[in-house]
Design a protein around this motif. Structure first.
Motif, PDB file in Angstrom:
ATOM      1  N   ALA A 155       0.725  -1.162  -0.073  1.00 32.89           N
ATOM      2  CA  ALA A 155      -0.154  -0.155   0.015  1.00 32.89           C
ATOM      3  C   ALA A 155       0.882   1.334   0.114  1.00 32.89           C
ATOM      4  O   ALA A 155       0.572   2.303  -0.795  1.00 32.89           O
ATOM      5  N   TYR A 156       1.928   1.302   0.784  1.00 34.77           N
ATOM      6  CA  TYR A 156       2.880   2.513   0.964  1.00 34.77           C
ATOM      7  C   TYR A 156       3.502   2.664  -0.450  1.00 34.77           C
ATOM      8  O   TYR A 156       3.805   3.817  -0.918  1.00 34.77           O
ATOM      9  N   LYS A 157       3.889   1.451  -1.076  1.00 36.58           N
ATOM     10  CA  LYS A 157       4.732   1.565  -2.205  1.00 36.58           C
ATOM     11  C   LYS A 157       3.790   2.185  -3.308  1.00 36.58           C
ATOM     12  O   LYS A 157       4.295   2.884  -4.248  1.00 36.58           O
ATOM     13  N   ASN A 158       2.520   1.673  -3.489  1.00 35.75           N
ATOM     14  CA  ASN A 158       1.601   2.189  -4.302  1.00 35.75           C
ATOM     15  C   ASN A 158       1.420   3.723  -4.155  1.00 35.75           C
ATOM     16  O   ASN A 158       0.882   4.263  -4.970  1.00 35.75           O
ATOM     17  N   LEU A 159       1.559   4.331  -2.954  1.00 38.51           N
ATOM     18  CA  LEU A 159       1.497   5.580  -2.787  1.00 38.51           C
ATOM     19  C   LEU A 159       2.633   6.593  -3.234  1.00 38.51           C
ATOM     20  O   LEU A 159       2.579   7.538  -3.945  1.00 38.51           O
ATOM     21  N   ILE A 160       3.753   5.974  -2.751  1.00 39.09           N
ATOM     22  CA  ILE A 160       5.192   6.650  -3.005  1.00 39.09           C
ATOM     23  C   ILE A 160       5.732   6.718  -4.370  1.00 39.09           C
ATOM     24  O   ILE A 160       6.070   7.716  -4.876  1.00 39.09           O
ATOM     25  N   THR A 161       5.545   5.485  -4.801  1.00 43.47           N
ATOM     26  CA  THR A 161       6.069   5.386  -6.324  1.00 43.47           C
ATOM     27  C   THR A 161       5.678   5.988  -7.401  1.00 43.47           C
ATOM     28  O   THR A 161       6.413   6.872  -8.084  1.00 43.47           O
ATOM     29  N   PRO A 162       4.297   6.124  -7.827  1.00 45.79           N
ATOM     30  CA  PRO A 162       3.769   7.082  -8.740  1.00 45.79           C
ATOM     31  C   PRO A 162       3.990   8.367  -8.382  1.00 45.79           C
ATOM     32  O   PRO A 162       4.210   9.191  -9.238  1.00 45.79           O
ATOM     33  N   PHE A 163       3.816   8.710  -6.920  1.00 37.62           N
ATOM     34  CA  PHE A 163       4.118  10.249  -6.615  1.00 37.62           C
ATOM     35  C   PHE A 163       5.354  10.777  -6.978  1.00 37.62           C
ATOM     36  O   PHE A 163       5.440  11.810  -7.548  1.00 37.62           O
ATOM     37  N   ALA A 164       6.437   9.935  -6.644  1.00 41.60           N
ATOM     38  CA  ALA A 164       7.660  10.220  -6.937  1.00 41.60           C
ATOM     39  C   ALA A 164       8.171  10.279  -8.315  1.00 41.60           C
ATOM     40  O   ALA A 164       8.734  11.151  -8.821  1.00 41.60           O
ATOM     41  N   ALA A 165       7.687   9.269  -8.922  1.00 40.82           N
ATOM     42  CA  ALA A 165       7.798   9.354 -10.264  1.00 40.82           C
ATOM     43  C   ALA A 165       7.324  10.519 -11.266  1.00 40.82           C
ATOM     44  O   ALA A 165       7.915  10.878 -12.332  1.00 40.82           O
ATOM     45  N   GLN A 166       6.362  10.811 -10.919  1.00 39.91           N
ATOM     46  CA  GLN A 166       5.352  12.015 -11.536  1.00 39.91           C
ATOM     47  C   GLN A 166       6.196  13.232 -11.436  1.00 39.91           C
ATOM     48  O   GLN A 166       6.546  14.134 -12.040  1.00 39.91           O
TER      49      GLN A 166
END
Length: 264
Positions: A169-180
């Motif tokens: 769940a946390y990976k699915n929050l931070i990964t797209p946020f940082a990638a964007q």
């Protein structure tokens, strides 16, 4: 080289720096396979300067890191910002201390430094800028101005938040946020207590001896993040032990510690 980029040298902000406690922390870090750590103690911890004065007495410093019985310790600090959130700054000791001196009027809640101004100071003094636990409920960063967030060099994939929210769940929050935003993600245990070391680790493809080398390795993606299968136990045990030690010292638990205990 295995490195933890979010660690603390004291049990809490109110506690005094203990060389014995610190030595135990570093020994446990080595036992958990780390070759290096970044010391990101809170900038408004009691006697911040005394901590670095003690390190200068106890361990050799080569201009880039302290040699703590074979463990590389890179200087840094964790800074509160006015908009709410924490920023990790890592770099040469003299530059960390110089920026800390500029923050003397910003150590209390209600007077924390604006995000943009802190970024300007960090850039002026060539400090590595990492957004700490960007999705933590109590100190989020994700809602801030994207143009300012893009100036960060990395975001912190934090062991406490992984425990609270779950790894996927946390990976699915931070990964797209940082990638964007075009900002990489690094791992930090957020250890205040030695049991938490090894919960998350950055595994660099080559050893680094300067913060500039660390920053470039992360920028180029020459690393992987490894989560320990024991992360839930490590974080829970660490928080419970920290709370007990703080109670013995007459300190109240923090909001995050209370939330973790409630979940447990």
């Amino acid at each position: 080289m295995n490195i933890d980029l979010h660690t603390h040298g004291k049990l809490s902000k109110k506690s005094a720096f203990s060389p014995e406690y610190f030595a135990e922390m570093m020994a446990e870090a080595k036992e958990n396979g780390l070759q290096a750590v970044a010391l990101t103690e809170h900038f408004n911890t009691s006697n911040f300067y005394a901590m670095y004065e003690a390190l200068d007495r106890l361990y050799p410093y080569n201009g880039h890191y302290y040699d703590v019985n074979g463990l590389k310790l890179f200087p840094g600090m964790e800074v509160d910002i006015a908009e709410t959130g924490h920023i990790l700054l890592i770099g040469l000791k003299e530059n960390v201390l110089a920026v800390r001196a500029l923050l003397e009027a910003h150590t209390l809640e209600g007077s924390f430094i604006p995000f943009r101004q802190l970024l300007d100071y960090a850039d002026e003094y060539r400090l590595w800028k990492i957004g700490a636990h960007p999705f933590r409920t109590s100190t989020p960063l994700h809602q801030l101005d994207p143009e300012l967030l893009k100036r960060l060099d990395a975001f912190d994939y934090n062991a406490k938040d992984i425990y609270m929210q779950g790894a996927e769940a946390y990976k699915n929050l931070i990964t797209p946020f940082a990638a964007q935003l075009g900002v990489p993600v690094i791992a930090g245990s957020d250890s205040h207590q030695c049991l938490q070391y090894g919960s998350v680790v950055n595994k660099l493809h080559e050893p680094c001896s300067t913060v500039e080398e660390l920053k470039e390795a992360v920028k180029q993606g020459r690393y992987e993040i490894e989560l320990s299968p024991c992360l839930p136990v490590k974080v829970k045990a660490s928080v419970m032990m920290k709370k007990l030690l703080k109670q013995l010292a007459g300190e109240a638990p923090s909001r995050d510690e209370a939330e973790i205990e409630y979940q447990a």
